[in-house]
Scaffold this motif. Structure first.
Motif, PDB file in Angstrom:
ATOM      1  N   LEU A 170       8.445   1.973  19.641  1.00  0.00           N
ATOM      2  CA  LEU A 170       8.015   2.698  18.449  1.00  0.00           C
ATOM      3  C   LEU A 170       7.762   1.719  17.312  1.00  0.00           C
ATOM      4  O   LEU A 170       8.445   0.700  17.203  1.00  0.00           O
ATOM      5  CB  LEU A 170       9.090   3.689  17.992  1.00  0.00           C
ATOM      6  CG  LEU A 170       9.299   4.975  18.795  1.00  0.00           C
ATOM      7  CD1 LEU A 170      10.636   5.596  18.417  1.00  0.00           C
ATOM      8  CD2 LEU A 170       8.164   5.951  18.529  1.00  0.00           C
ATOM      9  N   ALA A 171       6.804   2.042  16.470  1.00  0.00           N
ATOM     10  CA  ALA A 171       6.608   1.345  15.203  1.00  0.00           C
ATOM     11  C   ALA A 171       6.334   2.408  14.155  1.00  0.00           C
ATOM     12  O   ALA A 171       5.438   3.246  14.332  1.00  0.00           O
ATOM     13  CB  ALA A 171       5.450   0.357  15.286  1.00  0.00           C
ATOM     14  N   VAL A 172       7.141   2.395  13.077  1.00  0.00           N
ATOM     15  CA  VAL A 172       6.982   3.411  12.043  1.00  0.00           C
ATOM     16  C   VAL A 172       6.909   2.753  10.679  1.00  0.00           C
ATOM     17  O   VAL A 172       7.539   1.723  10.431  1.00  0.00           O
ATOM     18  CB  VAL A 172       8.144   4.435  12.067  1.00  0.00           C
ATOM     19  CG1 VAL A 172       8.221   5.112  13.428  1.00  0.00           C
ATOM     20  CG2 VAL A 172       9.474   3.783  11.738  1.00  0.00           C
ATOM     21  N   VAL A 173       6.105   3.339   9.802  1.00  0.00           N
ATOM     22  CA  VAL A 173       6.028   2.896   8.421  1.00  0.00           C
ATOM     23  C   VAL A 173       7.078   3.660   7.631  1.00  0.00           C
ATOM     24  O   VAL A 173       7.119   4.890   7.656  1.00  0.00           O
ATOM     25  CB  VAL A 173       4.628   3.153   7.829  1.00  0.00           C
ATOM     26  CG1 VAL A 173       4.599   2.784   6.349  1.00  0.00           C
ATOM     27  CG2 VAL A 173       3.581   2.351   8.590  1.00  0.00           C
ATOM     28  N   ASP A 174       7.946   2.920   6.953  1.00  0.00           N
ATOM     29  CA  ASP A 174       9.043   3.522   6.196  1.00  0.00           C
ATOM     30  C   ASP A 174       8.951   3.041   4.755  1.00  0.00           C
ATOM     31  O   ASP A 174       9.573   2.048   4.363  1.00  0.00           O
ATOM     32  CB  ASP A 174      10.389   3.137   6.816  1.00  0.00           C
ATOM     33  CG  ASP A 174      11.567   3.811   6.142  1.00  0.00           C
ATOM     34  OD1 ASP A 174      11.342   4.784   5.410  1.00  0.00           O
ATOM     35  OD2 ASP A 174      12.703   3.358   6.333  1.00  0.00           O
ATOM     36  N   GLY A 175       8.144   3.701   3.949  1.00  0.00           N
ATOM     37  CA  GLY A 175       7.916   3.253   2.584  1.00  0.00           C
ATOM     38  C   GLY A 175       6.684   2.374   2.503  1.00  0.00           C
ATOM     39  O   GLY A 175       6.095   1.990   3.520  1.00  0.00           O
ATOM     40  N   PRO A 176       6.282   2.000   1.289  1.00  0.00           N
ATOM     41  CA  PRO A 176       5.018   1.269   1.118  1.00  0.00           C
ATOM     42  C   PRO A 176       5.023  -0.168   1.612  1.00  0.00           C
ATOM     43  O   PRO A 176       3.964  -0.736   1.843  1.00  0.00           O
ATOM     44  CB  PRO A 176       4.803   1.319  -0.406  1.00  0.00           C
ATOM     45  CG  PRO A 176       6.174   1.474  -0.976  1.00  0.00           C
ATOM     46  CD  PRO A 176       6.929   2.320   0.004  1.00  0.00           C
ATOM     47  N   LEU A 177       6.204  -0.778   1.771  1.00  0.00           N
ATOM     48  CA  LEU A 177       6.254  -2.199   2.106  1.00  0.00           C
ATOM     49  C   LEU A 177       6.982  -2.486   3.412  1.00  0.00           C
ATOM     50  O   LEU A 177       7.187  -3.646   3.752  1.00  0.00           O
ATOM     51  CB  LEU A 177       6.940  -2.980   0.983  1.00  0.00           C
ATOM     52  CG  LEU A 177       6.270  -2.957  -0.392  1.00  0.00           C
ATOM     53  CD1 LEU A 177       7.139  -3.656  -1.424  1.00  0.00           C
ATOM     54  CD2 LEU A 177       4.902  -3.604  -0.340  1.00  0.00           C
ATOM     55  N   SER A 178       7.383  -1.468   4.159  1.00  0.00           N
ATOM     56  CA  SER A 178       8.286  -1.688   5.288  1.00  0.00           C
ATOM     57  C   SER A 178       7.778  -1.054   6.574  1.00  0.00           C
ATOM     58  O   SER A 178       7.324   0.091   6.578  1.00  0.00           O
ATOM     59  CB  SER A 178       9.672  -1.118   4.942  1.00  0.00           C
ATOM     60  OG  SER A 178      10.582  -1.334   5.981  1.00  0.00           O
TER      61      SER A 178
END
Length: 405
Positions: A341-349
């Motif tokens: 899995l790859a997830v975006v968690d916030g604008p920079l992470s």
């Protein structure tokens, strides 16, 4: 006859500064930028919202290349700062709290501090590049103070301390060790040491025992232990961090136009090296550890092709996750390609999660505020339950999902 401290050709100091100037980060407080981060970026406290960093960077680079004085630096820079409103005492809003309070922006004294700090850090990095080139012939470093009434007692106590270049004491006690610190390091051969001793120089070969104090970072709430005699935020090796940043920049430029598989191969070679094993055992500088594929780069909005692991993060890893082995860290170069899995968690992470050998591995990549660089900020084992909770959080966006493959 004492060993002379020869002037450093500015080429190394200039190269060290050029490794930082591409990443200009607006900050409100100096505590937002900590230790090794200064090796890869340039910031000035209370700069947010004033569009002044390019002016300061350009003026300092010109001063460094042309050998200008602090007064000339300030005289060149002041009109641009005044035109943009960054001068004198003004009311400014703290973006963290929303509080509006008076603060000192530009002044002759602040420009002196900005000039002095960046000049010393750039020269420290340039000196360290020289140390690395000549470490076989000159494998020792000597701590040197300017002995006058301005010298701090703790720094004076380390004058003439001689240790090998790779001694862990230099991890923290490498000048500059604080604001306006004028100390420096000097490389020595064994013949130099013998000659100095014969001349009656009082060299010391055992470092003083450190004592520590707690420092609370008001921006993060984190409590850190700081050696007495070193200003908070300076308990690292600016020279080596700057040198490593320059090396990493060279690696990044070398692979900038390379296809993803060659980028991954270059990182794999670095992480499989004995140098990386030494880095894990005793963190120094930073290391490229993970290629950033185009899809992840687009998710983060960064141009960086490689995520770096800093010495500060590696030190935290050793303390918080001692169960992680060198073999676990050597999985990092292949992590993006094999992530479940790859997830975006916030604008920079971006969070990468991989199921390996029946256990979930959790890695976090964060972009810098300017989005010109990215760092691995956490790496650990996790549970399937925590993975589910992460996916259920508001705002989390899945960009890679291989659970059904």
């Amino acid at each position: 006859m004492a060993v002379e401290l020869k002037p450093l050709p500015p080429v190394d100091a200039i190269a060290a500064f050029e490794a930082r100037k591409g990443d200009l980060v607006e900050t409100f407080s100096w505590q937002e930028f900590w230790q090794e981060e200064h090796a890869t970026s340039l910031t000035v406290a209370k700069s947010a919202g004033f569009d002044i960093l390019k002016d300061i960077s350009a003026a300092f680079e010109k001063a460094l290349k042309e050998g200008r004085t602090p007064a000339e630096f300030a005289r060149t820079l002041r009109p641009a700062l005044e035109a943009k409103g960054w001068w004198g005492r003004k009311f400014v809003e703290d973006p963290l709290t929303g509080e509006v309070r008076p603060a000192q922006l530009g002044s002759a004294r602040r420009l002196q501090t900005i000039f002095d700090t960046n000049m010393r850090v750039s020269y420290a990095a340039g000196h360290w590049a020289n140390f690395e080139r000549n470490r076989k012939a000159r494998p020792f470093l000597r701590y040197v103070c300017i002995l006058d009434e301005r010298t701090r007692p703790a720094h004076r106590a380390r004058h003439n301390l001689v240790l090998p270049i790779d001694h862990p004491y230099w991890d923290a006690w490498a000048p500059p060790c604080g604001w306006n610190c004028r100390c420096t390091l000097q490389s020595l051969s064994q013949r130099d040491i013998d000659r100095l001793l014969a001349e009656g120089e009082d060299l010391r070969f055992e470092p003083p025992e450190d004592t520590f104090r707690n420092f609370v970072n008001s921006r993060t709430g984190e409590v850190v232990r700081v050696p007495d005699g070193i200003d908070p935020g300076w308990a690292y090796n600016p020279g080596r961090a700057g040198y490593e940043a320059r090396v990493n920049k060279a690696i990044a430029e070398k692979i900038a136009d390379a296809p993803p598989e060659l980028v991954a191969a270059a990182v794999e070679e670095r992480v499989s090296s004995s140098a990386f094993e030494r880095f894990v055992q005793r963190p120094e500088g930073s290391m490229p550890v993970m290629p950033i594929p185009p899809a992840l780069a687009a998710s983060l909005g960064v141009d960086a092709r490689v995520a770096l692991l800093s010495a500060e993060t590696m030190t935290k890893q050793l303390a918080r996750h001692p169960e992680m082995t060198i073999a676990d860290y050597r999985l990092l170069p292949g992590f993006p390609a094999k992530a479940t899995l790859a997830v975006v968690d916030g604008p920079l992470s971006v969070v990468l999660i991989r199921l390996a050998g029946g256990r979930w591995l959790h890695a976090v990549i964060k972009a810098t505020k300017s989005r010109s660089a990215a760092f691995l900020t956490s790496y650990r084992f996790t549970s399937e339950e925590r993975v589910r909770k992460l996916l259920d959080r508001d705002g989390v966006r899945i960009v890679v999902d291989r659970r059904k493959e």
